[in-house]
Design a protein around this motif. Structure first.
Motif, mmCIF file in Angstrom:
data_model
loop_
_atom_site.group_PDB
_atom_site.id
_atom_site.type_symbol
_atom_site.label_atom_id
_atom_site.label_comp_id
_atom_site.label_asym_id
_atom_site.label_seq_id
_atom_site.Cartn_x
_atom_site.Cartn_y
_atom_site.Cartn_z
ATOM 1 N N HIS A 236 50.127 40.295 47.895
ATOM 2 C CA HIS A 236 48.819 40.790 48.220
ATOM 3 C C HIS A 236 47.866 39.788 47.577
ATOM 4 N N PRO A 237 46.712 39.918 48.180
ATOM 5 C CA PRO A 237 45.713 38.808 48.191
ATOM 6 C C PRO A 237 45.131 38.958 46.657
ATOM 7 N N LEU A 238 44.809 37.896 45.999
ATOM 8 C CA LEU A 238 44.315 37.886 44.485
ATOM 9 C C LEU A 238 42.558 37.852 44.735
ATOM 10 N N VAL A 239 42.147 38.799 43.995
ATOM 11 C CA VAL A 239 40.752 38.737 43.892
ATOM 12 C C VAL A 239 40.105 38.654 42.726
ATOM 13 N N GLU A 240 38.844 37.969 42.762
ATOM 14 C CA GLU A 240 38.043 38.066 41.608
ATOM 15 C C GLU A 240 36.867 38.696 41.605
ATOM 16 N N LEU A 241 36.627 39.556 40.488
ATOM 17 C CA LEU A 241 35.552 40.401 40.646
ATOM 18 C C LEU A 241 34.658 40.008 39.187
ATOM 19 N N GLU A 242 33.273 40.235 39.272
ATOM 20 C CA GLU A 242 32.603 40.089 38.001
ATOM 21 C C GLU A 242 32.147 41.691 37.906
ATOM 22 N N LEU A 243 32.100 42.051 36.784
ATOM 23 C CA LEU A 243 31.819 43.646 36.522
ATOM 24 C C LEU A 243 30.730 43.497 35.297
ATOM 25 N N SER A 244 29.771 44.741 35.586
ATOM 26 C CA SER A 244 28.833 44.852 34.460
ATOM 27 C C SER A 244 29.308 45.768 33.364
ATOM 28 N N PRO A 245 28.661 45.937 32.278
ATOM 29 C CA PRO A 245 29.331 46.794 31.256
ATOM 30 C C PRO A 245 29.518 48.521 31.866
ATOM 31 N N ASP A 246 28.609 48.670 32.849
ATOM 32 C CA ASP A 246 28.878 49.923 33.402
ATOM 33 C C ASP A 246 30.076 50.307 34.176
ATOM 34 N N ALA A 247 30.607 48.809 34.546
ATOM 35 C CA ALA A 247 31.813 48.825 35.538
ATOM 36 C C ALA A 247 33.099 48.621 34.967
ATOM 37 N N LEU A 262 32.697 37.603 29.485
ATOM 38 C CA LEU A 262 31.682 36.955 29.989
ATOM 39 C C LEU A 262 30.426 37.091 28.977
ATOM 40 N N GLY A 263 30.611 37.946 27.907
ATOM 41 C CA GLY A 263 29.228 38.043 27.174
ATOM 42 C C GLY A 263 28.388 39.379 27.783
ATOM 43 N N ASP A 264 27.673 39.975 26.697
ATOM 44 C CA ASP A 264 26.805 41.088 27.119
ATOM 45 C C ASP A 264 27.579 42.230 27.760
ATOM 46 N N GLY A 265 28.830 42.335 27.395
ATOM 47 C CA GLY A 265 29.811 43.419 28.186
ATOM 48 C C GLY A 265 30.334 43.090 29.299
ATOM 49 N N ARG A 266 29.772 42.096 30.062
ATOM 50 C CA ARG A 266 30.588 41.662 31.539
ATOM 51 C C ARG A 266 31.912 41.224 31.314
ATOM 52 N N LEU A 267 32.607 41.542 32.469
ATOM 53 C CA LEU A 267 33.994 40.913 32.685
ATOM 54 C C LEU A 267 34.022 40.140 34.010
ATOM 55 N N ARG A 268 35.066 39.495 33.915
ATOM 56 C CA ARG A 268 35.652 38.672 35.125
ATOM 57 C C ARG A 268 37.031 39.172 35.218
ATOM 58 N N VAL A 269 37.467 39.860 36.201
ATOM 59 C CA VAL A 269 38.797 40.293 36.437
ATOM 60 C C VAL A 269 39.472 39.676 37.591
ATOM 61 N N GLY A 290 29.036 45.501 40.221
ATOM 62 C CA GLY A 290 30.125 44.612 40.313
ATOM 63 C C GLY A 290 29.962 43.696 41.637
ATOM 64 N N ARG A 291 30.442 42.402 41.593
ATOM 65 C CA ARG A 291 30.614 41.761 42.768
ATOM 66 C C ARG A 291 31.776 40.931 42.943
ATOM 67 N N VAL A 292 32.022 40.447 44.174
ATOM 68 C CA VAL A 292 33.164 39.868 44.547
ATOM 69 C C VAL A 292 33.150 38.433 44.339
ATOM 70 N N LEU A 293 33.829 37.589 43.349
ATOM 71 C CA LEU A 293 33.508 36.168 43.296
ATOM 72 C C LEU A 293 34.169 35.150 44.084
ATOM 73 N N SER A 294 35.656 35.764 44.458
ATOM 74 C CA SER A 294 36.421 35.024 45.252
ATOM 75 C C SER A 294 37.658 36.069 45.820
ATOM 76 N N PRO A 295 37.982 35.698 47.207
ATOM 77 C CA PRO A 295 37.718 34.579 47.812
ATOM 78 C C PRO A 295 36.284 34.786 48.499
ATOM 79 N N ALA A 296 35.638 33.599 48.867
ATOM 80 C CA ALA A 296 34.499 33.682 49.464
ATOM 81 C C ALA A 296 34.271 34.386 50.722
ATOM 82 N N ALA A 297 35.263 34.170 51.543
ATOM 83 C CA ALA A 297 35.149 35.065 52.828
ATOM 84 C C ALA A 297 35.287 36.451 52.493
ATOM 85 N N LEU A 298 35.788 36.884 51.625
ATOM 86 C CA LEU A 298 35.872 38.325 51.461
ATOM 87 C C LEU A 298 34.575 38.817 50.668
#
Length: 319
Positions: A236-247, A262-269, A290-298
């Motif tokens: 399955h594709p591996l995806v990186e996300l950045e999440l705010s404290p609310d997510a 990542l500090g301030d309650g943010r996460l990278r998963v 939240g936002r998708v960090l990688s892969p860039a095409a996604l």
């Protein structure tokens, strides 16, 4: 046991406050106790009250002549009520129970559910208006599927796939019906995929039992669903996300291979996704949280989907 006795006492005191002069025999029968057990409870109530424990702080109760009178218990005089989460969970469980084809007490269940909905609606929570259970558009699908499993007959389905927003035809040799995370699934050999598949029953639009015996191939084996329906693997594709404290809930809800503060309650998963469409749906659901960090095409695919969605809200030219 005290774990059984405390809830009973918390229900007993409000009842006696609202029924002054109730008879020992009647109250014992109502609470499923012997008269001796009820008297033991009343003797314990007599020793309860507010901190300070002076005579003016304790509950005053008497049962002379078999008539129960209680006073100085206003602080717990209100009957216990289910919280929003408790009432919601109970309603969900009752409705799921009613969907089981082997369940025989539907009339009783319907009355209990109606009483619970009315009681919940009396409070500010109005639980009955908040709980919605979508059991799927195919009438009797659960019963039809269960009977096909027992009779070992092939099924023809029209199945809604939310990731692609389409309805696909399937022929399936059913093997079993299982409940995972509170949802009913049909598991069987899918001839379209040529593999074992799990189908959420509430997404089956149509179902038909065919006059063909179910003969799944020898390699068809039921899945181990103790960890859930989706079991991520390296395929399955591996995806990186950045999440705010609310997510941050997403990091707990979905199995992640890596979680970084990542500090301030943010996460990278980093997590394995079923497919790209699933990630797009999740990202749109998260929105600015939240936002998708990688892969860039996604990430670009998510951005395009968001723009297309926003375009639907723009006023038409000349409108």
């Amino acid at each position: 046991m005290s774990s059984d006795r405390l809830p009973r006492l918390l229900a007993l005191v409000p009842y006696l406050m609202s029924h002054p002069g109730a008879q020992v025999s009647e109250v014992a029968r109502l609470f499923g106790l012997t008269e001796k057990q009820l008297i033991d409870d009343l003797q314990l109530v007599w020793m309860c009250g507010l901190p300070g424990h002076t005579p003016g702080d304790l509950i005053d109760v008497s049962w002379d002549g078999g008539e129960i009178l209680i006073d100085n218990a206003d602080t717990i005089a209100r009957p216990l009520r289910l919280g929003v989460d408790e009432a919601s969970a109970l309603l969900v469980a009752l409705r799921m129970l009613g969907e089981l084809p082997e369940f025989q007490g539907r009339d009783v269940l319907a009355r209990v559910t109606a009483k619970l909905e009315r009681a919940a609606a009396e409070g500010a929570a109005a639980v009955s208006s908040q709980v919605q259970i979508d059991m799927g558009p195919a009438p009797g699908a659960h019963r039809t599927i269960t009977e096909a499993v027992r009779a070992k007959r092939r099924l023809r389905l029209r199945y809604y796939v939310p990731g692609r927003d389409e309805i696909t035809p399937r022929e399936v040799d059913p093997i079993r019906v299982v409940v995972v995370d509170g949802r009913h699934y049909l598991e069987g050999w899918c001839y379209r995929a040529e593999a074992m598949r799990m189908f959420r029953i509430d997404r089956i639009v149509e179902v038909e039992v065919l006059d063909v015996p179910a003969e799944p191939p020898a390699e068809a084996r039921p899945m181990d669903v103790t960890a859930g329906v989706f079991q991520p693997s390296e395929h399955h594709p591996l995806v990186e996300l950045e999440l705010s404290p609310d997510a941050r809930w997403a990091a707990e809800y979905y199995p992640c291979e890596e979680v970084t503060e990542l500090g301030d309650g943010r996460l990278r998963v980093a997590l394995r996704a079923r497919d790209e469409d699933w990630v797009v749906q999740l990202a749109l659901r998260l929105g600015e949280r939240g936002r998708v960090l990688s892969p860039a095409a996604l990430a670009d695919k998510v951005a395009a989907a968001a723009k297309a969605a926003l375009a639907n809200y723009e006023p038409a030219a000349g409108g």
